[in-house]
Scaffold this motif. Structure first.
Motif, PDB file in Angstrom:
ATOM      1  N   ILE A   1       8.210  17.369  13.624  1.00  0.00           N
ATOM      2  CA  ILE A   1       7.827  16.164  12.884  1.00  0.00           C
ATOM      3  C   ILE A   1       6.510  16.446  12.170  1.00  0.00           C
ATOM      4  N   THR A   2       6.496  16.289  10.856  1.00  0.00           N
ATOM      5  CA  THR A   2       5.268  16.464  10.076  1.00  0.00           C
ATOM      6  C   THR A   2       4.931  15.129   9.426  1.00  0.00           C
ATOM      7  N   ALA A   3       3.813  14.540   9.853  1.00  0.00           N
ATOM      8  CA  ALA A   3       3.471  13.172   9.451  1.00  0.00           C
ATOM      9  C   ALA A   3       2.208  13.144   8.597  1.00  0.00           C
ATOM     10  N   GLU A   4       2.186  12.244   7.624  1.00  0.00           N
ATOM     11  CA  GLU A   4       0.990  12.066   6.787  1.00  0.00           C
ATOM     12  C   GLU A   4      -0.075  11.233   7.483  1.00  0.00           C
TER      13      GLU A   4
ATOM     14  N   GLY B   1      15.087   0.530  11.483  1.00  0.00           N
ATOM     15  CA  GLY B   1      14.934   0.877  10.073  1.00  0.00           C
ATOM     16  C   GLY B   1      14.392  -0.248   9.230  1.00  0.00           C
ATOM     17  N   ARG B   2      14.806  -1.474   9.521  1.00  0.00           N
ATOM     18  CA  ARG B   2      14.327  -2.618   8.727  1.00  0.00           C
ATOM     19  C   ARG B   2      12.830  -2.827   8.915  1.00  0.00           C
ATOM     20  N   LYS B   3      12.352  -2.653  10.129  1.00  0.00           N
ATOM     21  CA  LYS B   3      10.932  -2.860  10.421  1.00  0.00           C
ATOM     22  C   LYS B   3      10.075  -1.690   9.945  1.00  0.00           C
ATOM     23  N   TYR B   4      10.401  -0.490  10.398  1.00  0.00           N
ATOM     24  CA  TYR B   4       9.542   0.660  10.124  1.00  0.00           C
ATOM     25  C   TYR B   4       9.769   1.234   8.729  1.00  0.00           C
ATOM     26  N   GLY B   5      10.893   0.891   8.100  1.00  0.00           N
ATOM     27  CA  GLY B   5      11.121   1.346   6.737  1.00  0.00           C
ATOM     28  C   GLY B   5      10.162   0.742   5.726  1.00  0.00           C
ATOM     29  N   LEU B   6       9.440  -0.310   6.103  1.00  0.00           N
ATOM     30  CA  LEU B   6       8.415  -0.886   5.230  1.00  0.00           C
ATOM     31  C   LEU B   6       7.173  -0.014   5.172  1.00  0.00           C
ATOM     32  N   TYR B   7       6.972   0.808   6.206  1.00  0.00           N
ATOM     33  CA  TYR B   7       5.730   1.561   6.345  1.00  0.00           C
ATOM     34  C   TYR B   7       5.901   3.062   6.190  1.00  0.00           C
ATOM     35  N   TYR B   8       7.110   3.557   6.496  1.00  0.00           N
ATOM     36  CA  TYR B   8       7.323   4.998   6.500  1.00  0.00           C
ATOM     37  C   TYR B   8       8.579   5.354   5.720  1.00  0.00           C
ATOM     38  N   GLU B   9       8.590   6.593   5.211  1.00  0.00           N
ATOM     39  CA  GLU B   9       9.767   7.172   4.595  1.00  0.00           C
ATOM     40  C   GLU B   9      10.145   8.423   5.379  1.00  0.00           C
TER      41      GLU B   9
ATOM     42  N   ALA C   1       0.818  -1.210   0.000  1.00  0.00           N
ATOM     43  CA  ALA C   1       0.000   0.000   0.000  1.00  0.00           C
ATOM     44  C   ALA C   1       0.854   1.262   0.000  1.00  0.00           C
ATOM     45  N   GLY C   2       2.163   1.097  -0.066  1.00  0.00           N
ATOM     46  CA  GLY C   2       3.049   2.251  -0.095  1.00  0.00           C
ATOM     47  C   GLY C   2       3.463   2.702   1.294  1.00  0.00           C
ATOM     48  N   LYS C   3       4.305   3.722   1.325  1.00  0.00           N
ATOM     49  CA  LYS C   3       4.844   4.245   2.573  1.00  0.00           C
ATOM     50  C   LYS C   3       4.283   5.635   2.849  1.00  0.00           C
ATOM     51  N   ALA C   4       4.086   5.908   4.131  1.00  0.00           N
ATOM     52  CA  ALA C   4       3.700   7.255   4.548  1.00  0.00           C
ATOM     53  C   ALA C   4       4.962   8.059   4.822  1.00  0.00           C
TER      54      ALA C   4
END
Length: 211
Positions: free
Chosen positions: A138-141, A199-207, A112-115
């Motif tokens: 921090i500015t988050a989508e 990074g390995r875990k959360y890099g799947l969901y966020y950029e 579904a892509g990364k936020a």
């Protein structure tokens, strides 16, 4: 609603294909003979496997709808990997059965892509002070749990990784939009940078993107 296990005569879903475009996922599959409707389950790919009873929140989708729409189209509001499981639906004798395919042929996983998480770190020092003030934004989508991010402080240079200095956790979650954190004071030769805690875990969901 109950599961029916696959046997030699059970109708099964096969040849599931998926396509993601503009935050929409389109699914197509080969319908077994005699099946007029399916139930589609959508969940995070990391969610535990189904238990002994069918999960809640499934969508009923008929063969007529499939023909009219040339497949099944669904909006992706999630981030990361999303799993779709399509169950052949059998109705009779007053009960509904879903055919459980343990081989996974009725399942597909899509991205579904990364936020994006934008971050800004500003160091401001006074002329004669031994300390300087650090302002972090921090500015988050999307909502971001505090466990996703950390900041690292290093003396005489910017940290290159989360292991390159003293690591500090954040104490509250980040809401969608702009999050201005309370300023902190550090030594005049200290520098701060923001990293993923994993990074390995959360890099799947966020950029993570610097502003």
């Amino acid at each position: 609603m109950k599961y029916a296990e696959v046997d030699s005569g059970a109708p099964v879903i096969a040849e599931v294909v998926s396509r993601v475009e503009d935050r929409f996922c389109t699914l197509r599959w080969r319908w077994p003979d005699g099946v007029q409707a399916v139930c589609i389950h959508k969940a995070s790919a990391e969610a535990p496997e189904d238990g002994e009873q069918p999960p809640s929140g499934m969508k009923l989708y008929t063969r007529e709808e499939y023909k009219a729409n040339n497949g099944f189209r669904d909006r992706l509001d999630e981030i990361g990997l999303v799993a779709y499981t399509i169950y052949a639906r059998l109705a009779g004798n007053g009960e509904t059965l879903l055919v459980r395919q343990r081989d996974g042929a009725n399942k597909t996983v899509v991205s579904a892509g990364k936020a994006r998480i934008y971050y800004s770190v500003q160091h401001k020092k006074s002329l004669f002070s031994k300390l300087k003030t650090v302002h972090m934004t921090i500015t988050a989508e999307v909502p971001v749990p505090k466990e996703v991010l950390c900041y690292v402080k290093k003396r005489d240079g910017h940290p290159a990784s989360k292991e390159d200095g003293a690591l500090f956790p954040f104490v509250q979650d980040f809401a969608p939009g702009r999050n201005q954190l309370p300023p902190i004071e550090v030594g005049k030769d200290d520098f701060i940078r923001i990293f993923f805690t994993d990074g390995r875990k959360y890099g799947l969901y966020y950029e993570l993107v610097p502003e």
